[in-house]
Write an enzyme that holds these catalytic residues in place. Structure first.
Site, PDB file in Angstrom:
ATOM      1  N   VAL A   1       0.805  -1.230   0.000  1.00  0.00           N
ATOM      2  CA  VAL A   1       0.000   0.000   0.000  1.00  0.00           C
ATOM      3  C   VAL A   1       0.838   1.280   0.000  1.00  0.00           C
ATOM      4  O   VAL A   1       0.279   2.365  -0.083  1.00  0.00           O
ATOM      5  CB  VAL A   1      -1.020   0.039   1.170  1.00  0.00           C
ATOM      6  CG1 VAL A   1      -2.029  -1.092   1.046  1.00  0.00           C
ATOM      7  CG2 VAL A   1      -0.324   0.032   2.518  1.00  0.00           C
TER       8      VAL A   1
ATOM      9  N   TYR B   1       3.719   4.275  22.017  1.00  0.00           N
ATOM     10  CA  TYR B   1       2.850   4.187  20.832  1.00  0.00           C
ATOM     11  C   TYR B   1       3.053   5.421  19.939  1.00  0.00           C
ATOM     12  O   TYR B   1       2.962   5.351  18.716  1.00  0.00           O
ATOM     13  CB  TYR B   1       1.372   3.998  21.223  1.00  0.00           C
ATOM     14  CG  TYR B   1       0.539   3.404  20.108  1.00  0.00           C
ATOM     15  CD1 TYR B   1       0.806   2.125  19.620  1.00  0.00           C
ATOM     16  CD2 TYR B   1      -0.506   4.117  19.530  1.00  0.00           C
ATOM     17  CE1 TYR B   1       0.058   1.577  18.584  1.00  0.00           C
ATOM     18  CE2 TYR B   1      -1.265   3.571  18.495  1.00  0.00           C
ATOM     19  CZ  TYR B   1      -0.973   2.307  18.035  1.00  0.00           C
ATOM     20  OH  TYR B   1      -1.718   1.768  17.006  1.00  0.00           O
TER      21      TYR B   1
ATOM     22  N   LYS C   1      -3.479   6.732  14.037  1.00  0.00           N
ATOM     23  CA  LYS C   1      -4.774   6.081  14.313  1.00  0.00           C
ATOM     24  C   LYS C   1      -5.877   7.129  14.478  1.00  0.00           C
ATOM     25  O   LYS C   1      -7.028   6.883  14.090  1.00  0.00           O
ATOM     26  CB  LYS C   1      -4.689   5.198  15.560  1.00  0.00           C
ATOM     27  CG  LYS C   1      -3.853   3.929  15.376  1.00  0.00           C
ATOM     28  CD  LYS C   1      -4.330   3.046  14.248  1.00  0.00           C
ATOM     29  CE  LYS C   1      -3.717   1.659  14.300  1.00  0.00           C
ATOM     30  NZ  LYS C   1      -4.012   0.863  13.092  1.00  0.00           N
TER      31      LYS C   1
ATOM     32  N   LEU D   1       2.512 -10.241  15.216  1.00  0.00           N
ATOM     33  CA  LEU D   1       3.841  -9.874  14.728  1.00  0.00           C
ATOM     34  C   LEU D   1       4.129  -8.393  14.978  1.00  0.00           C
ATOM     35  O   LEU D   1       5.205  -8.022  15.453  1.00  0.00           O
ATOM     36  CB  LEU D   1       3.928 -10.184  13.227  1.00  0.00           C
ATOM     37  CG  LEU D   1       5.303 -10.057  12.577  1.00  0.00           C
ATOM     38  CD1 LEU D   1       6.283 -11.050  13.178  1.00  0.00           C
ATOM     39  CD2 LEU D   1       5.193 -10.260  11.061  1.00  0.00           C
TER      40      LEU D   1
HETATM   41  P1  NAD Z   1       0.311  -7.992  11.897  1.00  0.00           P
HETATM   42  O1  NAD Z   1       1.767  -7.715  11.920  1.00  0.00           O
HETATM   43  O2  NAD Z   1      -0.110  -9.394  11.886  1.00  0.00           O
HETATM   44  O3  NAD Z   1      -0.398  -7.221  10.701  1.00  0.00           O
HETATM   45  C1  NAD Z   1       0.055  -5.992  10.214  1.00  0.00           C
HETATM   46  C2  NAD Z   1      -0.018  -6.103   8.710  1.00  0.00           C
HETATM   47  O4  NAD Z   1       0.304  -4.859   8.063  1.00  0.00           O
HETATM   48  C3  NAD Z   1       0.966  -7.152   8.152  1.00  0.00           C
HETATM   49  O5  NAD Z   1       0.261  -8.169   7.484  1.00  0.00           O
HETATM   50  C4  NAD Z   1       1.827  -6.365   7.192  1.00  0.00           C
HETATM   51  O6  NAD Z   1       2.172  -7.111   6.046  1.00  0.00           O
HETATM   52  C5  NAD Z   1       0.879  -5.219   6.841  1.00  0.00           C
HETATM   53  N1  NAD Z   1       1.574  -4.080   6.232  1.00  0.00           N
HETATM   54  C6  NAD Z   1       2.490  -3.248   6.774  1.00  0.00           C
HETATM   55  N2  NAD Z   1       2.962  -2.386   5.847  1.00  0.00           N
HETATM   56  C7  NAD Z   1       2.321  -2.686   4.690  1.00  0.00           C
HETATM   57  C8  NAD Z   1       2.389  -2.174   3.359  1.00  0.00           C
HETATM   58  N3  NAD Z   1       3.226  -1.170   3.024  1.00  0.00           N
HETATM   59  N4  NAD Z   1       1.581  -2.730   2.406  1.00  0.00           N
HETATM   60  C9  NAD Z   1       0.747  -3.750   2.713  1.00  0.00           C
HETATM   61  N5  NAD Z   1       0.643  -4.277   3.947  1.00  0.00           N
HETATM   62  C10 NAD Z   1       1.427  -3.752   4.927  1.00  0.00           C
HETATM   63  O7  NAD Z   1      -0.272  -7.234  13.192  1.00  0.00           O
HETATM   64  P2  NAD Z   1      -1.788  -6.967  13.670  1.00  0.00           P
HETATM   65  O8  NAD Z   1      -1.663  -6.665  15.111  1.00  0.00           O
HETATM   66  O9  NAD Z   1      -2.666  -8.041  13.211  1.00  0.00           O
HETATM   67  O10 NAD Z   1      -2.142  -5.587  12.942  1.00  0.00           O
HETATM   68  C11 NAD Z   1      -3.259  -5.416  12.101  1.00  0.00           C
HETATM   69  C12 NAD Z   1      -3.948  -4.093  12.399  1.00  0.00           C
HETATM   70  O11 NAD Z   1      -4.516  -4.152  13.705  1.00  0.00           O
HETATM   71  C13 NAD Z   1      -3.028  -2.877  12.384  1.00  0.00           C
HETATM   72  O12 NAD Z   1      -3.698  -1.775  11.801  1.00  0.00           O
HETATM   73  C14 NAD Z   1      -2.820  -2.612  13.864  1.00  0.00           C
HETATM   74  O13 NAD Z   1      -2.502  -1.263  14.095  1.00  0.00           O
HETATM   75  C15 NAD Z   1      -4.187  -2.973  14.391  1.00  0.00           C
HETATM   76  N6  NAD Z   1      -4.278  -3.220  15.836  1.00  0.00           N
HETATM   77  C16 NAD Z   1      -3.441  -4.128  16.443  1.00  0.00           C
HETATM   78  C17 NAD Z   1      -3.552  -4.355  17.810  1.00  0.00           C
HETATM   79  C18 NAD Z   1      -2.641  -5.335  18.511  1.00  0.00           C
HETATM   80  O14 NAD Z   1      -2.478  -5.215  19.722  1.00  0.00           O
HETATM   81  N7  NAD Z   1      -2.052  -6.295  17.838  1.00  0.00           N
HETATM   82  C19 NAD Z   1      -4.533  -3.665  18.554  1.00  0.00           C
HETATM   83  C20 NAD Z   1      -5.380  -2.765  17.902  1.00  0.00           C
HETATM   84  C21 NAD Z   1      -5.240  -2.548  16.538  1.00  0.00           C
HETATM   85  O1  0WE Z   2      -1.008  -0.751  16.120  1.00  0.00           O
HETATM   86  C1  0WE Z   2      -0.300  -1.546  16.713  1.00  0.00           C
HETATM   87  C2  0WE Z   2       1.014  -1.995  16.100  1.00  0.00           C
HETATM   88  C3  0WE Z   2       1.665  -0.847  15.425  1.00  0.00           C
HETATM   89  C4  0WE Z   2       3.030  -1.057  14.852  1.00  0.00           C
HETATM   90  C5  0WE Z   2       3.979  -1.926  15.356  1.00  0.00           C
HETATM   91  C6  0WE Z   2       5.237  -1.989  14.761  1.00  0.00           C
HETATM   92  C7  0WE Z   2       6.321  -2.883  15.284  1.00  0.00           C
HETATM   93  C8  0WE Z   2       7.380  -3.186  14.246  1.00  0.00           C
HETATM   94  C9  0WE Z   2       3.366  -0.239  13.805  1.00  0.00           C
HETATM   95  N1  0WE Z   2       4.578  -0.272  13.222  1.00  0.00           N
HETATM   96  C10 0WE Z   2       5.508  -1.127  13.683  1.00  0.00           C
HETATM   97  N2  0WE Z   2       6.736  -1.099  13.098  1.00  0.00           N
HETATM   98  C11 0WE Z   2       7.705  -2.004  13.371  1.00  0.00           C
HETATM   99  O2  0WE Z   2       8.830  -1.898  12.859  1.00  0.00           O
HETATM  100  N3  0WE Z   2      -0.705  -2.011  17.943  1.00  0.00           N
HETATM  101  C12 0WE Z   2      -1.938  -1.493  18.499  1.00  0.00           C
HETATM  102  C13 0WE Z   2       0.083  -2.937  18.775  1.00  0.00           C
HETATM  103  C14 0WE Z   2       0.930  -2.090  19.676  1.00  0.00           C
HETATM  104  O3  0WE Z   2       2.080  -1.542  19.240  1.00  0.00           O
HETATM  105  C15 0WE Z   2       2.590  -0.769  20.268  1.00  0.00           C
HETATM  106  C16 0WE Z   2       1.725  -0.832  21.367  1.00  0.00           C
HETATM  107  C17 0WE Z   2       0.650  -1.667  20.988  1.00  0.00           C
HETATM  108  C18 0WE Z   2      -0.525  -2.010  21.815  1.00  0.00           C
HETATM  109  C19 0WE Z   2       3.738   0.001  20.309  1.00  0.00           C
HETATM  110  C20 0WE Z   2       4.041   0.686  21.459  1.00  0.00           C
HETATM  111  C21 0WE Z   2       3.208   0.653  22.551  1.00  0.00           C
HETATM  112  C22 0WE Z   2       2.029  -0.100  22.530  1.00  0.00           C
END
Ligand code: NAD
Ligand code: 0WE
Length: 262
Positions: free
Chosen positions: A64, A155, A162, A194
């Site tokens: 993206v 964060y 966000k 991840l």
């Molecule tokens: P994840 O690492 O499994 O998924 C993140 C995805 O983003 C990956 O599949 C990665 O390939 C994709 N991505 C990053 N850069 C990209 C690019 N340039 N083009 C296409 N794809 C790209 O982690 P997740 O926790 O499942 O994250 C999914 C969503 O959920 C994110 O928006 C994250 O902010 C949100 N989220 C996560 C949490 C949490 O605690 N894990 C909580 C609330 C919201």
């Molecule tokens: O939205 C997220 C993940 C966001 C994220 C995480 C990474 C780690 C690896 C975005 N970019 C990157 N880039 C990297 O190189 N979450 C809601 C999960 C998350 O991430 C945090 C959190 C929580 C919760 C980061 C700091 C503090 C809390």
């Protein structure tokens, strides 16, 4: 079967722990036909397994950060599906140096730009590119986090991105309402994926979450998936522009219940 006869595109599966994988699983259970995009070839093997389990053989590369990649991925999808019923945007990214340390010290113009580009603008870009292929009663869904509204350590600029994504959800909902396309977001509680695995003190955050959340625990990707399936179904036909919290109630509590016991 909430999603019978619905074709939905899932983005953001990196591996089986991805929130998007939980969403795919739940949507498959509810009868949806699914297609997947993946960021790059490195993820193809993981994502094949998830797609197989969902009886899907539509796997399309889409980075993206690149307009051409977004364009060509929908062009490829069109060869399989002439029209479809929505997509799940489960993509977030900021450079890792932005996510550790004091906000004011670590935030850079470049980090800010990348975080907003990948985590918010990409939702608009995908909506724009897919609109001609979207059926009436389609639904778009994205994943957000409480850091958009409240501060917490590390964060940082992702919180700003966000906040932008949530405003994006409302403006897209306003824009696409006339086409009967709904746009919503789920604000998920912390889940060990991840994207979370590199985050400092993440396990401590999960414990604190459980201590404050009314349900006394964290949530699973499958629980997020179940709400995602509902949001993209016609049962949610009256909901658009909304941020729904799937966080075991964490965001409504100011103080843990058992404060005097600790
Ligand atoms: P994840 O690492 O499994 O998924 C993140 C995805 O983003 C990956 O599949 C990665 O390939 C994709 N991505 C990053 N850069 C990209 C690019 N340039 N083009 C296409 N794809 C790209 O982690 P997740 O926790 O499942 O994250 C999914 C969503 O959920 C994110 O928006 C994250 O902010 C949100 N989220 C996560 C949490 C949490 O605690 N894990 C909580 C609330 C919201
Ligand atoms: O939205 C997220 C993940 C966001 C994220 C995480 C990474 C780690 C690896 C975005 N970019 C990157 N880039 C990297 O190189 N979450 C809601 C999960 C998350 O991430 C945090 C959190 C929580 C919760 C980061 C700091 C503090 C809390």
């Amino acid at each position: 079967m909430l999603l019978k006869n619905k074709k939905i595109l899932i983005t953001g599966v990196a591996n089986k722990y991805s929130i998007a994988a939980g969403i795919a699983q739940s949507m498959h259970k509810q009868g949806a036909e699914l297609a997947f995009t993946y960021q790059n070839e490195r993820l193809l093997k993981n994502i094949k397994e998830i797609a197989d389990a969902c009886d899907s053989n539509i796997l399309i590369e889409c980075d993206v950060s690149d307009d051409e990649s977004i364009k060509s991925s929908f062009k490829t999808l069109k060869e399989k599906w002439s029209s479809f019923d929505g997509f799940v945007h489960s993509i977030g990214y900021a450079p890792s140096d932005q996510l550790e340390g004091d906000f004011l010290e670590v935030t850079s113009r470049e980090g800010f730009k990348i975080a907003h580009d990948i985590s918010s603008y990409s939702f608009t870009a995908m909506a724009k590119e897919s609109k001609p292929m979207l059926n009436e009663n389609s639904a778009l869904l994205t994943l957000t986090y409480l850091g958009s509204r409240q501060t917490m350590p590390n964060y940082n600029v992702m919180g700003l991105a966000k906040a932008s994504l949530e405003a994006n959800t409302r403006f897209l909902a306003a824009s696409l309402g006339k086409d009967n396309i709904r746009v919503n977001a789920i604000s998920a509680g912390p889940i060990k994926t991840l994207a979370a695995s590199g985050v400092k003190n993440f396990r401590k955050m999960l414990t604190q979450h459980s201590n404050k959340a009314p349900l006394g625990r964290t949530v699973t990707a499958e629980e997020v998936g179940n709400v995602a399936a509902f949001m993209c179904s016609d049962y949610a036909s009256g909901i658009t522009g909304e941020i729904t919290y799937v966080d075991a109630g964490f965001n409504i509590a100011a103080m843990p219940l058992n404060l005097h016991n600790d």
